[in-house]
Design a protein around this motif. Structure first.
Motif: not given
Length: 121
Positions: A8-18, A20-29, A43-47
């Motif tokens: 749960g901790s690993v998946f939660g942390g990876l979800s936050v990283a994903a 952030a990556f999506g918002a900053h690196a992928l949006k528009g790409k 979102q579903y990963q975090m839930y």
């Protein structure tokens, strides 16, 4: 109990990283529809990462087999549902969408198992 807390901790942390990556690196790409797919995966990963933390607590409190099944169902759901959506977003291979519902069913099984824990507690 420890494995679900760890996952749960690993998946939660990876979800936050994903996210952030999506918002900053992928949006528009990514094309807008694929960006939406990526966001849904995160979102579903975090839930379900949060649900795994609850499962870890429940396993410790109840030693319930249903709680353990819920935990492994959530893990399978994250890997199949979110994993297939992440892969689809990056590759554009829409056939991968056929795997996504299997992960969704795993999520549903997990929630039903938690219901059983609640009923039997």
């Amino acid at each position: 109990m420890k494995i679900f807390l760890l996952l749960g901790s690993v998946f939660g942390g990876l979800s936050v990283a994903a996210g952030a990556f999506g918002a900053h690196a992928l949006k528009g790409k990514l094309e807008p529809r694929l960006f939406e797919v990526f966001e849904t995966a995160a979102q579903y990963q975090m839930y379900h990462a949060l649900a795994l933390l609850a499962v870890a607590w429940l396993v410790g409190e109840t030693q319930s087999q249903a709680a353990t099944v819920a935990g492994w169902s959530f893990v399978a759901g994250i890997l199949l549902f979110s994993g297939s959506l992440y892969t689809m977003a990056f590759t554009g291979i829409r056939m991968l969408g056929a795997i996504t519902p299997i992960g969704g069913v795993a999520f549903i099984v997990g929630w039903i198992c938690l219901l059983l824990v609640a009923i039997n507690k």
